[in-house]
Every structure is written in C-alpha cells, then in structure tokens.
Design a protein around this motif. Structure first.
Motif, mmCIF file in Angstrom:
data_model
loop_
_atom_site.group_PDB
_atom_site.id
_atom_site.type_symbol
_atom_site.label_atom_id
_atom_site.label_comp_id
_atom_site.label_asym_id
_atom_site.label_seq_id
_atom_site.Cartn_x
_atom_site.Cartn_y
_atom_site.Cartn_z
ATOM 1 N N ASN A 77 0.833 -1.209 0.000
ATOM 2 C CA ASN A 77 0.000 0.000 0.000
ATOM 3 C C ASN A 77 0.868 1.260 0.000
ATOM 4 O O ASN A 77 0.578 2.222 -0.719
ATOM 5 C CB ASN A 77 -0.921 0.009 1.228
ATOM 6 N N LEU A 78 1.935 1.232 0.798
ATOM 7 C CA LEU A 78 2.830 2.397 0.859
ATOM 8 C C LEU A 78 3.537 2.617 -0.483
ATOM 9 O O LEU A 78 3.822 3.752 -0.861
ATOM 10 C CB LEU A 78 3.852 2.220 1.990
ATOM 11 N N GLU A 79 3.770 1.532 -1.215
ATOM 12 C CA GLU A 79 4.336 1.672 -2.568
ATOM 13 C C GLU A 79 3.376 2.453 -3.466
ATOM 14 O O GLU A 79 3.796 3.210 -4.334
ATOM 15 C CB GLU A 79 4.607 0.292 -3.213
ATOM 16 N N ARG A 80 2.079 2.272 -3.235
ATOM 17 C CA ARG A 80 1.083 3.016 -4.034
ATOM 18 C C ARG A 80 1.117 4.506 -3.663
ATOM 19 O O ARG A 80 0.926 5.367 -4.506
ATOM 20 C CB ARG A 80 -0.341 2.455 -3.828
ATOM 21 N N LEU A 81 1.396 4.780 -2.397
ATOM 22 C CA LEU A 81 1.554 6.181 -1.985
ATOM 23 C C LEU A 81 2.806 6.762 -2.654
ATOM 24 O O LEU A 81 2.795 7.887 -3.163
ATOM 25 C CB LEU A 81 1.657 6.278 -0.457
ATOM 26 N N LYS A 82 3.839 5.954 -2.673
ATOM 27 C CA LYS A 82 5.096 6.388 -3.305
ATOM 28 C C LYS A 82 4.864 6.692 -4.794
ATOM 29 O O LYS A 82 5.288 7.739 -5.294
ATOM 30 C CB LYS A 82 6.149 5.286 -3.123
ATOM 31 N N ASP A 83 4.173 5.799 -5.492
ATOM 32 C CA ASP A 83 3.852 6.041 -6.918
ATOM 33 C C ASP A 83 3.150 7.391 -7.066
ATOM 34 O O ASP A 83 3.455 8.175 -7.953
ATOM 35 C CB ASP A 83 2.877 4.978 -7.460
ATOM 36 N N SER A 84 2.163 7.635 -6.180
ATOM 37 C CA SER A 84 1.350 8.854 -6.303
ATOM 38 C C SER A 84 2.175 10.103 -6.048
ATOM 39 O O SER A 84 1.920 11.147 -6.635
ATOM 40 C CB SER A 84 0.179 8.824 -5.311
ATOM 41 N N LEU A 85 3.163 9.977 -5.159
ATOM 42 C CA LEU A 85 3.953 11.160 -4.784
ATOM 43 C C LEU A 85 5.096 11.436 -5.755
ATOM 44 O O LEU A 85 5.690 12.518 -5.718
ATOM 45 C CB LEU A 85 4.559 10.958 -3.378
ATOM 46 N N SER A 86 5.387 10.466 -6.627
ATOM 47 C CA SER A 86 6.627 10.572 -7.401
ATOM 48 C C SER A 86 6.669 11.834 -8.268
ATOM 49 O O SER A 86 7.739 12.407 -8.438
ATOM 50 C CB SER A 86 6.857 9.314 -8.232
ATOM 51 N N VAL A 87 5.513 12.302 -8.751
ATOM 52 C CA VAL A 87 5.537 13.514 -9.605
ATOM 53 C C VAL A 87 5.887 14.772 -8.810
ATOM 54 O O VAL A 87 6.204 15.800 -9.402
ATOM 55 C CB VAL A 87 4.190 13.765 -10.334
ATOM 56 N N LEU A 88 5.792 14.683 -7.492
ATOM 57 C CA LEU A 88 6.074 15.882 -6.682
ATOM 58 C C LEU A 88 7.530 15.953 -6.219
ATOM 59 O O LEU A 88 7.929 16.909 -5.574
ATOM 60 C CB LEU A 88 5.175 15.913 -5.444
ATOM 61 N N ALA A 89 8.319 14.931 -6.547
ATOM 62 C CA ALA A 89 9.693 14.908 -6.035
ATOM 63 C C ALA A 89 10.696 15.035 -7.185
ATOM 64 O O ALA A 89 10.497 14.437 -8.239
ATOM 65 C CB ALA A 89 9.929 13.605 -5.280
ATOM 66 N N ASP A 90 11.733 15.815 -6.957
ATOM 67 C CA ASP A 90 12.786 15.956 -7.976
ATOM 68 C C ASP A 90 13.702 14.740 -7.934
ATOM 69 O O ASP A 90 14.201 14.280 -8.944
ATOM 70 C CB ASP A 90 13.633 17.217 -7.712
ATOM 71 N N GLU A 91 13.922 14.241 -6.718
ATOM 72 C CA GLU A 91 14.847 13.116 -6.551
ATOM 73 C C GLU A 91 14.058 11.809 -6.483
ATOM 74 O O GLU A 91 12.835 11.818 -6.400
ATOM 75 C CB GLU A 91 15.693 13.311 -5.281
ATOM 76 N N ASP A 92 14.780 10.675 -6.530
ATOM 77 C CA ASP A 92 14.126 9.372 -6.344
ATOM 78 C C ASP A 92 13.661 9.262 -4.899
ATOM 79 O O ASP A 92 14.386 9.656 -3.982
ATOM 80 C CB ASP A 92 15.120 8.230 -6.622
ATOM 81 N N LEU A 93 12.479 8.711 -4.699
ATOM 82 C CA LEU A 93 11.982 8.551 -3.325
ATOM 83 C C LEU A 93 12.645 7.334 -2.678
ATOM 84 O O LEU A 93 13.013 6.379 -3.361
ATOM 85 C CB LEU A 93 10.458 8.403 -3.351
ATOM 86 N N ASN A 94 12.757 7.394 -1.366
ATOM 87 C CA ASN A 94 13.451 6.324 -0.618
ATOM 88 C C ASN A 94 12.749 4.975 -0.730
ATOM 89 O O ASN A 94 11.564 4.917 -1.023
ATOM 90 C CB ASN A 94 13.498 6.668 0.872
ATOM 91 N N SER A 95 13.489 3.922 -0.398
ATOM 92 C CA SER A 95 12.902 2.583 -0.389
ATOM 93 C C SER A 95 11.951 2.437 0.799
ATOM 94 O O SER A 95 12.284 2.803 1.927
ATOM 95 C CB SER A 95 14.021 1.542 -0.276
ATOM 96 N N ILE A 96 10.770 1.907 0.522
ATOM 97 C CA ILE A 96 9.784 1.691 1.589
ATOM 98 C C ILE A 96 10.188 0.466 2.410
ATOM 99 O O ILE A 96 10.160 0.480 3.640
ATOM 100 C CB ILE A 96 8.388 1.411 0.988
#
Ligand code: AMP
Ligand code: MG
Length: 473
Positions: A291-310
């Motif tokens: 589920n948190l991976e789905r949050l990560k997918d959703s947030l990815s457009v708002l981040a310049d860098e790669d998001l951390n590993s869940i």
C-alpha cells in the motif's frame, strides 16, 4: 465546526446532506470524547443528541460534504470511490490542540454512492463502536466512536436489519487512496495541496522541510509500521487493508470485517470476502508495504529526486516495534533482536497446540508463580521455549515480580472477542443493548479482573466460534 478540508478546493469533495429519518434514538454517546473535543454537549438532552448525530439537526456551522478518493481494492485500482455512505460534518480543535474530523456513517446516499443506499445496518455500527474504543484503550492509534444512533428505518441486505448511524472521530480522513485519486487525474496542483495539508495536520515537524514528498513518505512508513506491529501484538486482523482504507496518519481506520484472533494461527483470515487470504494475519506487514508503494507512486511527480525505499524503512521499524511489544508481553524489560527466537518459539507452540492467543499470554505470568500450572500442554516445544524463556528472564537481574507486573500490564484479560461482539450485534438487532453496554464497560479497563464478567474473558466454546466476519454494510 471548522472546515479546513473544504478550503483546499472544490475538487476534493461534493456537498451533501443527511437523509431525513423517521425516528432517531440514541444508542450510545461518548461524553468523555465530546468533552475532549470541546463540543460542549454535556447538558444536551438525549433526544437532541440523537438528532444532531444523525444529521437531523445541524451542529453549529456544519457544512457537510462527502470526500472523494480512489483506491486499490484487493489489488485492483478503482479510479473513484469516495464517501458513499459518510458525511464529513467538519473539524474541531480538541484539548490536545490537534484537529479532529467528525463524520457520520450511514446517513444516506452521497454523490459517491455508486448505486448504494448510503445506509448502515446496526451491526457494523455496534462493531465499530466497540472495536475502535477498545483500540484506543489498548493504546493503538485509531479513529474513535462519538455516537451511535438508531434511525427507525429498516435496511435490506441479505435480510432486513434495523438501520443506524455511527459518528466517527478521526485525526483526518485522508487515505492513501486520496493521493491516488489526484495522481490518477494528473492533477499535480491538488496533489501538492493535499501533501501540504497532510503534513500540516499529521507531521507538523516537516512543514519547512526541503524534501516534503520524501520526508512525508518516510514518516507515513514509520507510523504505519508501528501501527501494524501494535495490531499484531494483540492478535488483530484488519481484514480489508485496501489503500482506500489506509490512513496516511498511521492510525486504524475502517472497521469492516476486522476481528481479534482466539486460537493463534499465522495465516488466520476472518473476512468472508478475502478468499485468498491477501489480508491474513501474517500478511499484514507485506500488504502495508504494498500500500505504501502506491503512496510512493502517487507522490513521485512531486519529487525531484528518487523517493526512498519503503521496504527497508518499514522492515526495520516493524521489527523494532514487534520485538519491543512482544518482548514486553513475555516479561522482557529491554527486548533486543536476539529475543525474536523466544517470541517465535512461543507463537509456533500456540499455533501447533491451537491455543488462545490472549489467554495464553495472560496466563504466562501465572507460570512464574507456579510452574506446575496445567494451562499449557507440556510438549517438547513447550519445554524448549520454557527453558529459554526462564533463562532470559533470570539474566535480567531484576526480581521476577517485575517481569510479572510488566506482563500483566501488557497482556489484556479482556479483548473485543469476536463471539461476544456477535452477541452484542444479535441483541442490538432486537434493540437490546445490554451486552453492548456491558462489553464497552469491561473494555474500558482491559487489564483489571472484574467479578461477574468472566464470560467476557473466556475464549468461545466450540459452538460459539465465529469463523467468518462480514462488512455487512
Ligand atoms: P469499504 O471498503 O467498506 O470501506 O467501502 C468501499 C467503498 O464502498 C467506499 O467508497 C464506501 O463509501 C462504499 N460503500 C460501502 N457501503 C456502501 C453503501 N451502503 N452505500 C454506498 N456506498 C457504500
Ligand atoms: Mg472504506
């Protein structure tokens, strides 16, 4: 009432109203919680409380709305769900200086009802009332129960039931699915507003961070890992951990087919709709990561860098919390990673012997008084566990009474046992709330033995065992 969520933009909600109902009658009202929320309802007559918490009279400044969200249900994405049977009345500043939402559940259709009636039978109202208040008493982050009201209507599902409305109090109603909704819409502006609002409300220490998406994701991951460890340490199975039922504040929300285990089994499932055990007891950590991976997918457009590993963050936080909680349940004052073997040994033994989870932990401290106690079948597995456990406790160099006191403060006598919740619901179907009131009373202090309430502590007899639970909405 305040309306902080409505200030975000009209894309977040649709206005809606509660249905008129024939005969609102109060089942239960949580005065202690109302007081905490500064609601000033101490002298309000019951009849007026029933009207207020069924939407027949509006709370001061109330502007009810239904919130939009999406969600992955059993792994499948649904681009729009939303409050189909709930109304957000507004929010209020409580005594702890935090903002809490007030929401009616079962008050009639909304623009997001998708053909459903927007109502609730009395059963799910009773279940959510009991379980959410019990979670609170067990120090598990959770939504809470403010009121339960009969509607005087008849609700038709597989059969007919009396209708009821539940008032839920939550630190917010933002779910992973809310982020998924705006991400799917490609609405970056709303996504950003939602992120900022979520940070302000749930993680205010991150308000001026340079990497809001990443830091928020990390914070949600840590809180969620702690939550799942707490659930599992008391034998709780949520049952429908879809992303639309997963809070970004790391608290328990949406008490559907959830239940506490009696006999311990790692792969225990209660929900009648969870046919493949996706949300089984031992799958809860991996599902939370998914589920948190789905949050990560959703947030990815708002981040310049790669998001951390869940996975890494979650696993390390979950293990830390799990060992702390389970170690304490075994009387270990300062548990460490090496204690995971003792914890596993005991759980595998409980599983093999089909022993009651809650009872077994509670009874363990008795063994320290009298090791001839007959409660535990003395198998080889038991002897191996027992020796290792006793050795571990004596290595602590504290008096054994300290371990016993720790165990008795962490292992409840009373939990919201499934067969008793079911009895409360069956009575409530006939407008009798005797069991419901008694159980709520007992669960206010789950660790203290009370004369006359033995039945509430006992595991079910064979003919009382409940194998399946239903959403029933
Ligand atoms: P749940 O997984 O039970 O939280 O519900 C999933 C979705 O179904 C949510 O969007 C609910 O609002 C909606 N829903 C459930 N029951 C009803 C109902 N009786 N009427 C309208 N919508 C409902
Ligand atoms: Mg839901």
């Amino acid at each position: 009432m305040n309306h902080t969520y409505q200030k975000l933009s009209t894309r977040f909600y649709k206005k809606s109203q509660a249905d008129k109902i024939p005969k609102p009658q109060l089942i239960q009202f949580n005065h202690e919680l109302a007081d905490f929320l500064n609601l000033d309802l101490k002298n309000t007559p019951e009849q007026e409380l029933a009207r207020l918490f069924s939407g027949q009279t509006q709370l001061k400044n109330s502007k009810p709305i239904a919130i939009v969200y999406a969600g992955h249900q059993f792994g499948h994405f649904v681009p729009q769900l939303g409050d189909g049977r709930a109304l957000l009345l507004g929010d209020t500043l409580a005594k702890d200086k935090k903002t809490y939402d007030l929401q009616l559940k079962g008050s009639g259709p909304t623009p997001f009802s998708r053909g459903g009636d927007g109502k609730s039978p009395v059963g799910p109202v009773i279940r959510e009332y009991i379980l959410s208040e019990f979670m609170y008493k067990m120090d598990v982050p959770t939504t809470r129960a403010l009121a339960a009201v009969e509607t005087g209507e008849t609700i038709t599902r597989q059969r007919t039931h009396p209708g009821a409305i539940f008032t839920r109090v939550a630190e917010s109603h933002i779910r992973i699915g809310t982020f998924e909704y705006f991400a799917y819409q490609g609405d970056k502006e709303s996504l950003e507003k939602l992120l900022n609002y979520s940070i302000e409300r749930h993680y205010p220490h991150l308000v001026s961070t340079k990497s809001p998406a990443n830091d928020f994701l990390n914070a949600v991951t840590i809180k969620t890992a702690q939550l799942i460890a707490k659930w599992m340490s008391i034998g709780f199975i949520h049952g429908v951990m879809n992303t639309d039922n997963t809070s970004i504040g790391g608290f328990t929300i949406d008490f559907g087919p959830c239940a506490f285990m009696d006999d311990f089994r790692f792969d225990k499932v209660f929900s009648s709709i969870d046919r493949h055990g996706r949300y089984a007891f031992h799958n809860q950590p991996s599902v939370a990561v998914w589920n948190l991976e789905r949050l990560k997918d959703s947030l990815s457009v708002l981040a310049d860098e790669d998001l951390n590993s869940i996975t890494e963050t979650f696993t390390s936080e979950f293990n830390k919390s799990w060992i702390q909680l389970m170690g304490n349940k075994l009387g270990i004052q300062e548990p460490s990673n090496e204690d995971s073997d003792i914890i596993d040994m005991f759980l595998l033994y409980l599983q093999k012997e089909k022993l009651d989870f809650t009872h077994s932990f509670r009874n363990l401290s008795e063994l320290l008084k009298d090791d001839s106690s007959k409660v535990f079948p003395k198998t080889d597995e038991f002897e191996t566990f027992y020796l290792a456990w006793k050795r571990r406790l004596s290595d602590q160099n504290t008096h054994i009474s300290k371990s016993m006191a720790l165990m008795d403060s962490k292992n409840p006598i009373y939990i919201a046992r499934n067969h008793i919740v079911e009895k409360c619901i069956n009575q409530a179907e006939n407008k009798d709330y005797t069991f419901f009131n008694e159980l709520n009373e007992v669960l206010k202090d789950p660790f203290t033995k009370r004369e006359g309430f033995e039945a509430f502590a006992s595991p079910p007899q064979k003919n009382e065992v409940i194998e399946h639970t239903f959403c029933g909405t």
